[in-house]
Design a protein around this motif. Structure first.
Motif, PDB file in Angstrom:
ATOM      1  N   GLU A 193      70.475   4.401 -23.252  1.00  0.00           N
ATOM      2  CA  GLU A 193      70.816   3.270 -24.111  1.00  0.00           C
ATOM      3  C   GLU A 193      69.912   2.078 -23.853  1.00  0.00           C
ATOM      4  O   GLU A 193      69.556   1.339 -24.768  1.00  0.00           O
ATOM      5  N   SER A 194      69.550   1.857 -22.602  1.00  0.00           N
ATOM      6  CA  SER A 194      68.739   0.686 -22.255  1.00  0.00           C
ATOM      7  C   SER A 194      67.622   1.076 -21.308  1.00  0.00           C
ATOM      8  O   SER A 194      67.563   2.209 -20.814  1.00  0.00           O
ATOM      9  N   LYS A 195      66.743   0.136 -21.030  1.00  0.00           N
ATOM     10  CA  LYS A 195      65.580   0.385 -20.186  1.00  0.00           C
ATOM     11  C   LYS A 195      65.969   0.441 -18.709  1.00  0.00           C
ATOM     12  O   LYS A 195      67.124   0.239 -18.348  1.00  0.00           O
TER      13      LYS A 195
ATOM     14  N   PHE B 249      65.212  -1.365 -16.001  1.00  0.00           N
ATOM     15  CA  PHE B 249      65.583  -2.549 -15.233  1.00  0.00           C
ATOM     16  C   PHE B 249      65.907  -3.760 -16.114  1.00  0.00           C
ATOM     17  O   PHE B 249      65.812  -4.894 -15.667  1.00  0.00           O
ATOM     18  N   CYS B 250      66.263  -3.509 -17.376  1.00  0.00           N
ATOM     19  CA  CYS B 250      66.696  -4.599 -18.251  1.00  0.00           C
ATOM     20  C   CYS B 250      67.554  -4.010 -19.365  1.00  0.00           C
ATOM     21  O   CYS B 250      67.547  -2.801 -19.587  1.00  0.00           O
ATOM     22  N   PRO B 251      68.289  -4.837 -20.116  1.00  0.00           N
ATOM     23  CA  PRO B 251      69.220  -4.306 -21.125  1.00  0.00           C
ATOM     24  C   PRO B 251      68.594  -4.015 -22.478  1.00  0.00           C
ATOM     25  O   PRO B 251      69.305  -3.637 -23.408  1.00  0.00           O
ATOM     26  N   CYS B 252      67.283  -4.167 -22.636  1.00  0.00           N
ATOM     27  CA  CYS B 252      66.652  -3.947 -23.936  1.00  0.00           C
ATOM     28  C   CYS B 252      66.762  -2.482 -24.350  1.00  0.00           C
ATOM     29  O   CYS B 252      66.758  -1.578 -23.510  1.00  0.00           O
ATOM     30  N   ARG B 253      66.847  -2.248 -25.656  1.00  0.00           N
ATOM     31  CA  ARG B 253      66.983  -0.883 -26.165  1.00  0.00           C
ATOM     32  C   ARG B 253      65.665  -0.123 -26.000  1.00  0.00           C
ATOM     33  O   ARG B 253      64.593  -0.732 -25.826  1.00  0.00           O
ATOM     34  N   THR B 254      65.747   1.179 -26.085  1.00  0.00           N
ATOM     35  CA  THR B 254      64.599   2.027 -25.774  1.00  0.00           C
ATOM     36  C   THR B 254      63.950   2.630 -27.021  1.00  0.00           C
ATOM     37  O   THR B 254      63.493   3.771 -27.000  1.00  0.00           O
ATOM     38  N   GLU B 255      63.896   1.863 -28.100  1.00  0.00           N
ATOM     39  CA  GLU B 255      63.285   2.336 -29.340  1.00  0.00           C
ATOM     40  C   GLU B 255      62.009   1.556 -29.621  1.00  0.00           C
ATOM     41  O   GLU B 255      61.926   0.357 -29.328  1.00  0.00           O
ATOM     42  N   LEU B 256      61.019   2.223 -30.197  1.00  0.00           N
ATOM     43  CA  LEU B 256      59.781   1.551 -30.570  1.00  0.00           C
ATOM     44  C   LEU B 256      60.001   0.758 -31.860  1.00  0.00           C
ATOM     45  O   LEU B 256      60.821   1.124 -32.698  1.00  0.00           O
ATOM     46  N   ILE B 257      59.244  -0.330 -32.018  1.00  0.00           N
ATOM     47  CA  ILE B 257      59.471  -1.289 -33.094  1.00  0.00           C
ATOM     48  C   ILE B 257      58.232  -1.364 -33.979  1.00  0.00           C
ATOM     49  O   ILE B 257      57.108  -1.475 -33.471  1.00  0.00           O
ATOM     50  N   ASP B 258      58.439  -1.303 -35.293  1.00  0.00           N
ATOM     51  CA  ASP B 258      57.324  -1.342 -36.236  1.00  0.00           C
ATOM     52  C   ASP B 258      57.091  -2.718 -36.843  1.00  0.00           C
ATOM     53  O   ASP B 258      56.030  -2.969 -37.412  1.00  0.00           O
TER      54      ASP B 258
ATOM     55  N   GLU C 188      59.290   3.420 -14.693  1.00  0.00           N
ATOM     56  CA  GLU C 188      59.169   2.743 -15.991  1.00  0.00           C
ATOM     57  C   GLU C 188      57.994   3.321 -16.765  1.00  0.00           C
ATOM     58  O   GLU C 188      56.946   3.606 -16.188  1.00  0.00           O
ATOM     59  N   ASP C 189      58.156   3.457 -18.077  1.00  0.00           N
ATOM     60  CA  ASP C 189      57.003   3.780 -18.905  1.00  0.00           C
ATOM     61  C   ASP C 189      56.165   2.514 -19.089  1.00  0.00           C
ATOM     62  O   ASP C 189      56.633   1.396 -18.854  1.00  0.00           O
ATOM     63  N   ALA C 190      54.919   2.708 -19.512  1.00  0.00           N
ATOM     64  CA  ALA C 190      53.983   1.595 -19.664  1.00  0.00           C
ATOM     65  C   ALA C 190      54.120   0.961 -21.043  1.00  0.00           C
ATOM     66  O   ALA C 190      54.772   1.504 -21.945  1.00  0.00           O
ATOM     67  N   ALA C 191      53.471  -0.186 -21.209  1.00  0.00           N
ATOM     68  CA  ALA C 191      53.432  -0.835 -22.516  1.00  0.00           C
ATOM     69  C   ALA C 191      52.625   0.027 -23.485  1.00  0.00           C
ATOM     70  O   ALA C 191      51.784   0.836 -23.086  1.00  0.00           O
ATOM     71  N   ARG C 192      52.883  -0.166 -24.770  1.00  0.00           N
ATOM     72  CA  ARG C 192      52.220   0.648 -25.800  1.00  0.00           C
ATOM     73  C   ARG C 192      50.882   0.030 -26.194  1.00  0.00           C
ATOM     74  O   ARG C 192      50.816  -1.132 -26.571  1.00  0.00           O
ATOM     75  N   ARG C 193      49.826   0.819 -26.089  1.00  0.00           N
ATOM     76  CA  ARG C 193      48.481   0.350 -26.450  1.00  0.00           C
ATOM     77  C   ARG C 193      48.355   0.312 -27.975  1.00  0.00           C
ATOM     78  O   ARG C 193      48.549   1.319 -28.654  1.00  0.00           O
ATOM     79  N   ILE C 194      48.045  -0.849 -28.533  1.00  0.00           N
ATOM     80  CA  ILE C 194      47.975  -1.019 -29.983  1.00  0.00           C
ATOM     81  C   ILE C 194      46.542  -0.966 -30.491  1.00  0.00           C
ATOM     82  O   ILE C 194      46.213  -0.212 -31.407  1.00  0.00           O
TER      83      ILE C 194
ATOM     84  N   ARG D 219      57.685  -0.416 -25.501  1.00  0.00           N
ATOM     85  CA  ARG D 219      57.776   0.802 -24.697  1.00  0.00           C
ATOM     86  C   ARG D 219      57.872   0.523 -23.198  1.00  0.00           C
ATOM     87  O   ARG D 219      58.370   1.346 -22.428  1.00  0.00           O
ATOM     88  N   LEU D 220      57.402  -0.631 -22.778  1.00  0.00           N
ATOM     89  CA  LEU D 220      57.401  -0.963 -21.355  1.00  0.00           C
ATOM     90  C   LEU D 220      58.827  -0.982 -20.804  1.00  0.00           C
ATOM     91  O   LEU D 220      59.699  -1.672 -21.323  1.00  0.00           O
ATOM     92  N   GLY D 221      59.064  -0.191 -19.764  1.00  0.00           N
ATOM     93  CA  GLY D 221      60.378  -0.178 -19.133  1.00  0.00           C
ATOM     94  C   GLY D 221      61.281   0.946 -19.572  1.00  0.00           C
ATOM     95  O   GLY D 221      62.363   1.132 -18.993  1.00  0.00           O
ATOM     96  N   ILE D 222      60.893   1.732 -20.598  1.00  0.00           N
ATOM     97  CA  ILE D 222      61.696   2.897 -20.964  1.00  0.00           C
ATOM     98  C   ILE D 222      61.721   3.849 -19.770  1.00  0.00           C
ATOM     99  O   ILE D 222      60.680   4.164 -19.196  1.00  0.00           O
ATOM    100  N   PRO D 223      62.889   4.332 -19.351  1.00  0.00           N
ATOM    101  CA  PRO D 223      62.940   5.221 -18.181  1.00  0.00           C
ATOM    102  C   PRO D 223      62.230   6.543 -18.448  1.00  0.00           C
ATOM    103  O   PRO D 223      62.341   7.115 -19.536  1.00  0.00           O
TER     104      PRO D 223
END
Length: 619
Positions: free
Chosen positions: A21-23, A25-34, A158-164, A177-181
């Motif tokens: 449900e969350s990352k 080490f924080c409460p943010c959701r684990t979905e990518l954002i467009d 933690e997963d890494a940040a998403r390279r754009i 994406r940063l912090g997704i388990p």
């Protein structure tokens, strides 16, 4: 190729995102954002010393690039923890439970305390310059046809940040994406056959799919560790296609063998590398080469004894010169020129001769040049010098990127133990035996067990059972198998038909389990034939209709036997001559006509029975 003879050793690292449900080490959701980001943070990252006062070589090299990192973030979807502006929250217990579940399925021993560590990473993928990770389990194993493979470690991180995208002086990342388990699973290096390596990756993937993990591109990544007796350990990152693993291994082995050959030749020649750079801009003062003429300066370095070797192919389409160029590109140039490939690119034979004279190169020597701004050219040639010395030593330890054709490309040096140090902001998490045992009691069914159960309980073929397991459709199948219809029809619909319709462009996102229940209910009630299911589902997806509405619109509701018989009587009358000529041999062609007329509106068995009877009556 005899793998034992060359001393091939391989290991595997698999990184898999968990569906929490969350990352971590924080409460943010684990979905990518467009959507467009709300803010942009800019950072410059530098290496730090380990607890023993040492710098990690991979981090140090990344720092030499002096890149600026931009981080796109959101008001409501990301938080200060991801921006490294707030301490991390407590460990996500749900993620730890999933990690322990996977560890138990891999026959591993779970540790009694989870300690969070910082793994130094300054390629920009983490805002703080490190990734948080912790050991969950050790000493597991998998059985393969070629023998037992040891699973050394399972870490939760933690997963890494998403390279754009890349900019002129840096990289843009996104913090969604940063912090997704994710779990990192590492085998020992005892695998000695490429096919076994592929099989191990598949087996671990199947174990992961039996748990709550994320699906889709980028949610799972395989890294390969490959070495040969006279070579060195090389980590190949980002392998996506499991079927490509044997090809990647073979090409990497051939690359290392060729580098060993080059090393031996260089040593026989007494090769060395000039450390002094020579400004050869005047040599190209009137050059017709657009690349050279547009540069601020042209610098050169002499490689003693390297003539003819820089152009040696070490992988299909890649040469030793390509390896040198990969190192140089890390310093901001687009490439290098060397005398093994010149004259070319607008550089004349006379300019090549003048170049060799300018650096006092003999017939056995090679010359490498870089055309760019002076500081950039100097830094790039220093990398060429470093890679040339490595060629004399043999095969360098490296982290390399997997390419789509099976080749690999230099990324950075292998990291060292100096990259790890303790995370002081997070207390240890005690993993009690009761916690482990509760998870052990509720372990999910492994894919191989599911497949065997489907075959045994439902009488499915091995192919259909395997496809349902592979596509994670077992739960849906068992829900639909409650209807009193042929389960093979249900399995085929799920495993093949839905996928085919999606490939044809139908919007299958609108077809869920309830919609499929309605379709199968029509079949159970005898209102439609199994042959009509495909068209009904396609119509439901395209037009947003219910199963009944789609069947009615397509005129696919089953006819009565009397109506079917009337259609067959018409076909018999139109083809009475064929029946007289062929007798029962007319059955095949007439059956085709009948099914064409009655497509989807009559059961094939009923049509066959009536048609057979009618032909016999005529005869």
């Amino acid at each position: 190729m005899n793998w034992d003879e060359i001393g091939l050793k391989m290991g595997l690292e698999i990184h898999q995102q968990l569906d929490t449900e969350s990352k971590l080490f924080c409460p943010c959701r684990t979905e990518l954002i467009d959507s467009e980001p709300d803010h942009d943070i800019v950072r410059n990252l530098r290496p730090t010393q380990s607890e023993l006062g040492k710098f990690d070589r991979a981090a140090f090299e990344e720092a030499m690039r002096k890149l600026h990192f931009h981080y796109e973030n959101y008001d409501d979807e990301t938080c200060l923890v991801e921006a490294d502006e707030e301490p991390p929250h407590p460990l996500n217990r749900e993620a730890l439970e999933l990690a322990v579940t996977i560890a138990l399925l891999l026959n591993m021993r779970v540790v009694d305390e989870f300690h969070t560590m910082r793994k130094q990473v300054i390629d920009g993928s983490n805002t703080g310059g490190f990734q948080r990770t912790g050991l969950v389990a050790t000493d597991g194993h998998l059985e393969t046809p070629q023998g037992t493979v040891k699973i050394e470690n399972l870490c939760l991180e933690e997963d890494a940040a998403r390279r754009i995208r890349e900019t002129e002086d840096g990289v843009v990342f996104r913090l969604d994406r940063l912090g997704i388990p994710l779990v990192e699973i590492t085998t020992d290096p005892s695998i000695s056959d490429p096919q076994q390596l592929r099989d191990v990756a598949y087996q671990i993937g199947q174990v992961l799919r039996s748990t709550r993990v994320k699906r889709g591109l980028g949610t799972i990544r395989q890294d390969l560790n490959i070495s040969i007796r006279e070579g060195a350990r090389v980590e190949v990152k980002g392998v996506q296609d499991l079927d490509l693993i044997p090809e990647i291994v073979e090409r990497e082995v051939r690359r290392q063998l060729k580098l060993v050959e080059i090393r031996n030749t260089l040593r026989e020649r007494g090769a060395s590398v000039e450390e002094d750079l020579v400004d050869v801009s005047e040599v190209f003062g009137d050059t017709e080469s657009k690349i050279i003429s547009s540069a601020e300066s042209v610098l050169a370095v002499k490689l003693r004894g390297f003539h003819g070797l820089i152009g040696t192919e070490i992988q299909p389409g890649r040469r030793l010169g390509t390896e040198m160029a990969d190192y140089a590109k890390k310093r901001g140039v687009k490439g290098i020129f060397h005398t093994d490939e010149l004259p070319a690119y607008g550089i004349t034979p006379e300019e090549v001769e003048a170049l060799r004279d300018a650096v006092d190169a003999s017939e056995d020597d090679a010359v490498v040049i870089v055309a760019h701004a002076r500081d950039t050219a100097e830094n790039a040639l220093r990398e060429v010098i470093k890679r040339a010395w490595m060629a004399i030593d043999g095969v360098p330890e490296e982290t390399r990127k997997a390419l789509p054709d099976g080749n690999t490309q230099y990324l950075r040096p292998l990291p060292t133990s100096s990259r790890m140090y303790l995370e002081t902001d997070i207390p240890l998490f005690s993993i009690e035996e009761e916690f482990i045992e509760e998870i052990r009691k509720n372990l999910p069914e492994l894919p191989s067990e599911k497949r065997e159960r489907l075959i045994e309980e439902y009488g499915l073929s091995e192919d259909l059972a395997s496809q349902l397991v592979k596509r994670n459709l077992v739960e849906e199948f068992e829900a639909l198998a409650e209807f009193r219809v042929d389960v093979t029809v249900i399995a085929s619909l799920l495993a093949y038909t839905l996928r085919e319709l999606g490939r044809e462009g139908h919007d299958m996102d609108s077809i869920g389990i309830e919609e499929l229940r309605d379709v199968i209910r029509l079949l159970e009630e005898g209102k439609v034939s199994k042959d009509a299911l495909r068209d009904i589902v396609a119509c439901m997806a395209d037009d947003g209709l219910t199963a009944g509405e789609a069947a009615e619109k397509l005129d696919l509701l089953l006819l009565t036997e009397d109506e079917v018989e009337a259609v067959i009587d018409e076909i018999i009358e139109l083809n009475h001559e064929m029946i007289q000529e062929r007798g029962m041999g007319a059955m095949g062609p007439l059956m085709g006509q009948a099914m064409g007329r009655l497509r989807g509106r009559a059961d094939g068995k009923v049509v066959n029975r009536i048609l057979n009877s009618k032909i016999r009556e005529r005869l």
